[in-house]
Scaffold this motif. Structure first.
Motif, mmCIF file in Angstrom:
data_model
loop_
_atom_site.group_PDB
_atom_site.id
_atom_site.type_symbol
_atom_site.label_atom_id
_atom_site.label_comp_id
_atom_site.label_asym_id
_atom_site.label_seq_id
_atom_site.Cartn_x
_atom_site.Cartn_y
_atom_site.Cartn_z
ATOM 1 N N TRP A 154 0.840 -1.209 0.000
ATOM 2 C CA TRP A 154 0.000 0.000 0.000
ATOM 3 C C TRP A 154 0.870 1.252 0.000
ATOM 4 O O TRP A 154 0.577 2.240 -0.701
ATOM 5 C CB TRP A 154 -0.932 0.023 1.201
ATOM 6 N N ASP A 155 1.941 1.246 0.789
ATOM 7 C CA ASP A 155 2.833 2.401 0.848
ATOM 8 C C ASP A 155 3.480 2.655 -0.514
ATOM 9 O O ASP A 155 3.637 3.811 -0.932
ATOM 10 C CB ASP A 155 3.923 2.179 1.905
ATOM 11 N N ASP A 158 0.894 4.142 -2.986
ATOM 12 C CA ASP A 158 0.623 5.553 -2.707
ATOM 13 C C ASP A 158 1.830 6.430 -3.026
ATOM 14 O O ASP A 158 1.666 7.599 -3.400
ATOM 15 C CB ASP A 158 0.208 5.727 -1.248
ATOM 16 N N ILE A 234 10.077 2.171 -2.006
ATOM 17 C CA ILE A 234 9.242 3.222 -1.420
ATOM 18 C C ILE A 234 10.078 4.467 -1.156
ATOM 19 O O ILE A 234 9.677 5.595 -1.490
ATOM 20 C CB ILE A 234 8.582 2.720 -0.115
ATOM 21 N N ARG A 238 9.502 8.082 -2.902
ATOM 22 C CA ARG A 238 9.111 9.158 -1.999
ATOM 23 C C ARG A 238 10.148 10.281 -1.926
ATOM 24 O O ARG A 238 9.900 11.303 -1.295
ATOM 25 C CB ARG A 238 8.864 8.604 -0.594
#
Length: 300
Positions: A154-155, A158, A234, A238
Motif C-alpha cells: 500500500w505504501d 501511494d 518506497i 518518496r
C-alpha cells in the motif's frame, strides 16, 4: 474490471531507464535528440496502452446503451493524438530532468534493485499475470508476514501515486467531453459534473477501484522482492526528486487527457446531430375537418 489505463509502471520506468540517459549525454548538444527519442517512445507506449484498455471495455451487448458506449469509446480512441502527447512529454522531460533528478535516476537505474525491477516489468509484457484474489493472497504470504507485506505494498502504491492520478485524469477527460458537448446542447443537458459521470458510465470506465486494482497488480508483480527491497523502492519514489518528477509527468499527461476529452466531445456532438437528423419527423397531426355542403362546420 472495465477501466481506463493511461500509464503503466513500465511506462514510468521507461523514462527512468532509457538507454543513453547518462550524464555526459544529458549535458551535451545531443540532449534534445535523446529527450525527443524518449518522448516518442513514451507516447507510442501510451497509445498502445490506451487502445488496449479502451478495447477491454468492449462487450457483445447489442442494447442501445451498449452501442452508444462503443461509439463513444471509438471516438475517444480516435481523438488520441500521439504527436501531441509526444510534445507534452518532451516539454515535461526538458523541464523535469534537472541535474539532481538525472543523478537520482541514473543511480537507481544502475543499482541491482533498479535493474531487477526493470527486468520484472519487461518480462510482464510477454506474460499473462494472474491477479485473482488467490494469486494476491499467495503473493502477500510468500515472505511470511502477510500483514506487514500488505502495508508495504500500500505504501508503494501511494508513493507512486498512479491510482489517484488515473482517477483524476479520467474525471477531467470526462469533464472536458461534457463541456464540449454543452457548447451545443447547454439548454438540453444536465450540469457538467452529472454529464461527466454519465459519459464515464456510458463508456464502461470504472474508476472506483483503481487503487485496489493497482495494489493487486503490484503485490503479484513484485512478489519475488524482499520486504527490504520493497522498502527501498518506497524510499526511492518518496524522494523529493522522484515526487517532483512524477507529479510533473502526471500534470503533462493530464493536460493531454483534457485536450483529448474536448476533441472527443466535439466528435460526440457531431454523432448526436447526425442521429437527430436521421430520425424522420412526422408532420403534426391535424384535426379532422367535418364539412356539410363543402363548407366546414367543425374540426373533430
Amino acid at each position: 474490471m472495465k477501466r481506463i489505463v493511461i500509464v503503466s509502471m513500465a511506462l514510468l520506468l521507461s523514462a527512468c531507464s532509457y538507454p543513453g540517459l547518462e550524464k555526459q549525454y544529458m549535458n551535451s548538444p545531443v540532449r534534445e535528440l535523446v529527450l525527443r527519442a524518449m518522448a516518442k517512445d513514451m507516447a507510442e507506449g501510451l497509445q498502445a496502452d490506451w487502445e488496449e484498455s479502451m478495447g477491454k471495455a468492449e462487450t457483445g451487448d447489442a442494447s442501445v446503451d451498449a452501442i452508444k458506449g462503443r461509439q463513444y469509446r471509438r471516438l475517444v480512441m480516435e481523438a488520441f493524438d500521439p504527436e501531441r502527447f509526444e510534445e507534452l512529454i518532451y516539454e515535461f522531460l526538458d523541464e523535469s530532468l534537472t541535474e539532481r533528478v538525472q543523478v537520482k535516476i541514473i543511480k537507481w537505474d544502475n543499482s541491482p534493485l533498479g535493474r531487477k525491477v526493470a527486468h520484472i516489468e519487461r518480462a510482464k509484457k510477454n506474460a499473462a499475470p494472474d491477479y485473482s484474489k488467490e494469486a494476491v493472497q499467495e503473493a502477500l504470504g510468500v515472505h511470511g508476514n502477510a500483514a506487514k507485506r500488505t502495508a508495504l505494498i500500500w505504501d508503494l502504491v501511494d508513493a507512486v501515486g498512479m491510482p489517484s492520478f488515473l482517477a483524476q485524469a479520467t474525471e477531467d477527460m470526462g469533464a472536458a467531453m461534457a463541456a464540449a458537448i454543452q457548447v451545443e446542447h447547454d439548454a438540453a443537458w444536465e450540469d457538467v459534473e452529472d454529464m461527466r459521470d454519465d459519459l464515464i458510465n456510458d463508456m464502461g470506465l470504472d474508476i472506483r477501484d483503481l487503487r485496489l486494482e493497482r495494489f493487486n497488480e503490484t503485490a503479484v508483480d513484485l512478489k519475488e522482492l524482499t520486504d527490504r527491497e520493497i522498502l527501498t523502492m518506497i524510499d526511492h519514489y518518496r524522494s523529493r526528486e522522484m515526487q517532483s518528477y512524477l507529479q510533473n509527468l502526471y500534470k503533462a499527461l493530464n493536460t493531454g487527457m483534457k485536450e483529448l476529452g474536448a476533441k472527443a466531445g466535439e466528435a460526440i456532438v457531431t454523432l448526436i446531430n447526425q442521429e437527430v437528423a436521421s430520425v424522420p419527423i412526422a408532420p403534426p397531426a391535424l384535426p379532422a375537418v367535418v364539412s356539410e355542403g363543402g363548407n366546414p362546420i367543425s374540426w373533430g
